[in-house]
Design a protein around this motif. Structure first.
Motif, PDB file in Angstrom:
ATOM      1  N   THR A  13       0.860  -1.182   0.000  1.00 55.11           N
ATOM      2  CA  THR A  13       0.000   0.000   0.000  1.00 55.11           C
ATOM      3  C   THR A  13       0.896   1.230   0.000  1.00 55.11           C
ATOM      4  OG1 THR A  13      -1.652  -1.212   1.244  1.00 55.11           O
ATOM      5  CG2 THR A  13      -1.853   1.191   1.265  1.00 55.11           C
ATOM      6  N   ARG A  14       0.619   2.168  -0.888  1.00 47.09           N
ATOM      7  CA  ARG A  14       1.433   3.395  -0.926  1.00 47.09           C
ATOM      8  C   ARG A  14       1.162   4.219   0.328  1.00 47.09           C
ATOM      9  NH1 ARG A  14       5.474   4.446  -1.705  1.00 47.09           N
ATOM     10  NH2 ARG A  14       5.784   4.402  -3.958  1.00 47.09           N
TER      11      ARG A  14
ATOM     12  N   VAL B 206       7.267   8.194   0.372  1.00 45.93           N
ATOM     13  CA  VAL B 206       7.256   9.139  -0.745  1.00 45.93           C
ATOM     14  C   VAL B 206       8.580   9.901  -0.818  1.00 45.93           C
ATOM     15  CG1 VAL B 206       6.200  11.311  -1.492  1.00 45.93           C
ATOM     16  CG2 VAL B 206       4.742   9.388  -0.814  1.00 45.93           C
ATOM     17  N   LEU B 207       9.155   9.989  -2.004  1.00 49.39           N
ATOM     18  CA  LEU B 207      10.458  10.642  -2.173  1.00 49.39           C
ATOM     19  C   LEU B 207      10.363  12.070  -2.709  1.00 49.39           C
ATOM     20  CD1 LEU B 207      12.362   7.594  -3.718  1.00 49.39           C
ATOM     21  CD2 LEU B 207      12.786   8.605  -1.474  1.00 49.39           C
TER      22      LEU B 207
ATOM     23  N   TRP C 176       4.127  14.114  -0.512  1.00 48.34           N
ATOM     24  CA  TRP C 176       2.845  13.397  -0.530  1.00 48.34           C
ATOM     25  C   TRP C 176       2.615  12.790  -1.921  1.00 48.34           C
ATOM     26  CZ3 TRP C 176      -1.115  14.962  -3.903  1.00 48.34           C
ATOM     27  CH2 TRP C 176      -0.927  16.200  -4.534  1.00 48.34           C
ATOM     28  N   SER C 177       1.701  11.824  -1.949  1.00 51.67           N
ATOM     29  CA  SER C 177       1.342  11.199  -3.223  1.00 51.67           C
ATOM     30  C   SER C 177      -0.171  11.093  -3.329  1.00 51.67           C
ATOM     31  CB  SER C 177       1.949   9.790  -3.309  1.00 51.67           C
ATOM     32  OG  SER C 177       1.291   9.031  -4.308  1.00 51.67           O
ATOM     33  N   PRO C 178      -0.719  11.315  -4.525  1.00 55.61           N
ATOM     34  CA  PRO C 178      -2.171  11.152  -4.684  1.00 55.61           C
ATOM     35  C   PRO C 178      -2.611   9.693  -4.540  1.00 55.61           C
ATOM     36  CG  PRO C 178      -1.119  11.496  -6.812  1.00 55.61           C
ATOM     37  CD  PRO C 178      -0.062  11.739  -5.773  1.00 55.61           C
TER      38      PRO C 178
ATOM     39  N   GLY D 278      -2.672   5.279   0.320  1.00 52.54           N
ATOM     40  CA  GLY D 278      -3.804   4.420   0.686  1.00 52.54           C
ATOM     41  C   GLY D 278      -4.218   3.460  -0.425  1.00 52.54           C
ATOM     42  N   ARG D 279      -3.636   3.610  -1.606  1.00 54.54           N
ATOM     43  CA  ARG D 279      -3.989   2.721  -2.730  1.00 54.54           C
ATOM     44  C   ARG D 279      -3.045   1.514  -2.757  1.00 54.54           C
ATOM     45  NH1 ARG D 279      -8.267   5.070  -5.916  1.00 54.54           N
ATOM     46  NH2 ARG D 279      -8.864   6.806  -4.581  1.00 54.54           N
ATOM     47  N   ARG D 280      -3.618   0.399  -3.183  1.00 56.56           N
ATOM     48  CA  ARG D 280      -2.865  -0.852  -3.218  1.00 56.56           C
ATOM     49  C   ARG D 280      -2.256  -1.061  -4.610  1.00 56.56           C
ATOM     50  NH1 ARG D 280      -1.168  -4.016   0.531  1.00 56.56           N
ATOM     51  NH2 ARG D 280      -1.199  -6.254   0.153  1.00 56.56           N
ATOM     52  N   PHE D 281      -0.975  -1.339  -4.642  1.00 57.74           N
ATOM     53  CA  PHE D 281      -0.298  -1.705  -5.891  1.00 57.74           C
ATOM     54  C   PHE D 281       0.231  -3.125  -5.760  1.00 57.74           C
ATOM     55  CE2 PHE D 281       0.851   3.036  -6.335  1.00 57.74           C
ATOM     56  CZ  PHE D 281      -0.224   3.272  -7.171  1.00 57.74           C
TER      57      PHE D 281
END
Ligand code: DOR
Length: 446
Positions: free
Chosen positions: A391-392, A397-398, A403-405, A408-411
């Motif tokens: 999960t992101r 985050v680099l 932050w990243s949009p 909470g999303r699963r990759f």
């Protein structure tokens, strides 16, 4: 320069999947074959169970240097790029000052040579009064000329008809356009402001930056390109209605090409409820049916390349109201994993993903000796584990903006290793800060 032997990989390249070893030497791919296991190399990388692909060439990023370095800079964002499997990028001119002449272009190249972890190139920007600079730009000095045919972040709108005609008639390089019709947007804004005052909801964004605004502007760009036989590349298509403007077929046969971006392929307008201004971007993320049509057009070769339009802003800036929050989102670190989700869901072939993120970008811009796994080409390679779910989270985050949009999303796919010009620039969560990219070289003029 070190050498490396990558063994047991499943290679995805030029429409084929096959098992082979790859020998990398002096920055280049020295050999590809089934029986390289005895060859001498400084390091052997066992790639069993992983995919070996050419690194992504991202034709649209905003890395914010010079002048906007509180949001991002060439060092920070190129680190995030290599962690995301992007080995080359082409950077946009809406910096501060904007990149409107050759001196400013050269200053960007000089800075990138010092700090960029990935290979790089830069666009010359267009304005209503820099046609002399555009006429004088040579292939190799820039990857293209960027024309904002709609106002967006930075004040770079080109709306003077004669200037537009001169750019399309005379640009020595590919013309990349941002297409949104500003008068249409302004009329929509006025209407929504009347109804809601300053409290316009984020869900109105795709209605303000509307389908019609996109269609009017991209239609004009295509008309101008036909009239002047210009080499046109229309950036970030967001609507199903614009797709008829572009012909299906290989890039080599086209004077007019089109790009889709990862966020427009991943999010749709239902996501504004959760992500709010974090996914505010121009052109706007639109309906689920637009997203599906664009993805289908990618597979049908009507859309030629996939890019990010990585455009970071700080969380503080994004915390503003609809009108105040700037448009744009950071994407380079998560772009390829997000595309792999389409592959997993059966919406995109893996071979097509590789084609649209590397081969076709090289063809579109005439990039020399990159974008393919071929003997003699630069070793810009990535190893991907297609089945290592995560999960992101924000702490991974680099980006300088932090932050990243996709939080909470699963990759499911993970970039395990990124090689830039034969050097390991990223591996298993670690950046090699000693690696520096090279300027991209180009074969052709327009
Ligand atoms: O959303 C966007 N952000 N679209 C653009 O055209 C510019 C970009 C930025 O630079 O922030």
């Amino acid at each position: 320069m070190s050498s490396a032997l990558i063994t047991n990989a499943e290679i995805i390249n030029e429409g084929r999947r096959f098992a082979a070893d790859v020998l990398v030497k002096d920055g280049r791919i020295a050999a590809i074959g089934g029986d390289l296991q005895g060859r001498a190399a400084d390091r052997v990388i066992d790639a069993a169970g992983r995919l070996l692909m050419p690194g992504m060439i991202d034709d649209q990023v905003h890395f914010r240097e010079p002048g906007l370095t509180h949001k991002a800079d060439l060092a920070s964002e190129s680190r995030a790029a290599v962690a995301g499997g992007i080995t080359s990028f082409m950077e946009m001119p809406n910096t501060n000052p904007p990149t409107l002449d050759l001196q400013r272009l050269q200053a960007k190249y000089a800075r990138a040579a010092q700090v960029s972890r990935a290979n790089y190139s830069f666009y010359l920007g267009a304005s209503n009064d820099n046609i002399a600079a555009i006429r004088s730009v040579q292939p190799g000095q820039a990857c293209g000329v960027k024309v904002f045919m709609g106002a967006s972040t930075g004040n770079m709108l080109v709306d003077d008809e004669q200037t537009l005609a001169a750019i399309f008639a005379d640009s020595p390089l590919l013309i990349a356009t941002h297409c949104e019709d500003t008068p249409t947007i302004q009329a929509n804004e006025a209407e929504y402001r009347q109804r809601y005052g300053e409290a316009v909801p984020m869900s109105a964004h795709p209605l303000i930056r509307s389908e019609l605004a996109c269609l009017r502007s991209s239609t004009l760009a295509v008309e101008l390109a036909r009239r002047y036989d210009a080499r046109l590349h229309v950036l970030h298509i967001t609507t199903a209605r614009e797709l008829d403007l572009f012909a299906p077929g290989p890039v080599a046969d086209k004077r007019i090409t089109a790009e889709a971006c990862v966020h427009h392929l991943y999010f749709d307008q239902e996501d504004y409820a959760e992500k709010d201004t974090l996914i505010k971007c121009n052109p706007a993320i639109k309906r689920a049916q637009d997203r599906a049509a664009i993805l289908a057009a990618v597979s049908a070769d009507r859309i030629d390349v996939i890019a990010t339009d990585h455009a970071p802003h700080t969380l503080q800036e994004k915390a503003g109201t609809y009108f105040k929050a700037p448009a744009g989102l950071p994407l380079v670190q998560d772009a390829l994993p997000s595309l792999f989700e389409h592959v997993r869901a059966g919406r995109l072939r893996l071979e097509t993903l590789v084609h649209k993120t590397s081969h076709a970008v090289a063809e579109c811009f005439g990039i020399e000796q990159r974008g393919y796994i071929r003997e003699g080409y630069w070793a810009d390679l990535i190893l991907v584990d297609p089945n290592k779910p995560y999960t992101r989270e924000r702490d991974q985050v680099l980006y300088k903006c932090g932050w990243s949009p996709f939080e909470g999303r699963r990759f499911h796919a993970r970039i395990d290793l990124t090689m830039v010009n034969g050097e390991v620039a990223y591996e298993s969560g670690q950046i090699n800060d000693a690696v520096r990219g090279l300027a991209l070289a180009f074969r052709t003029a327009r």
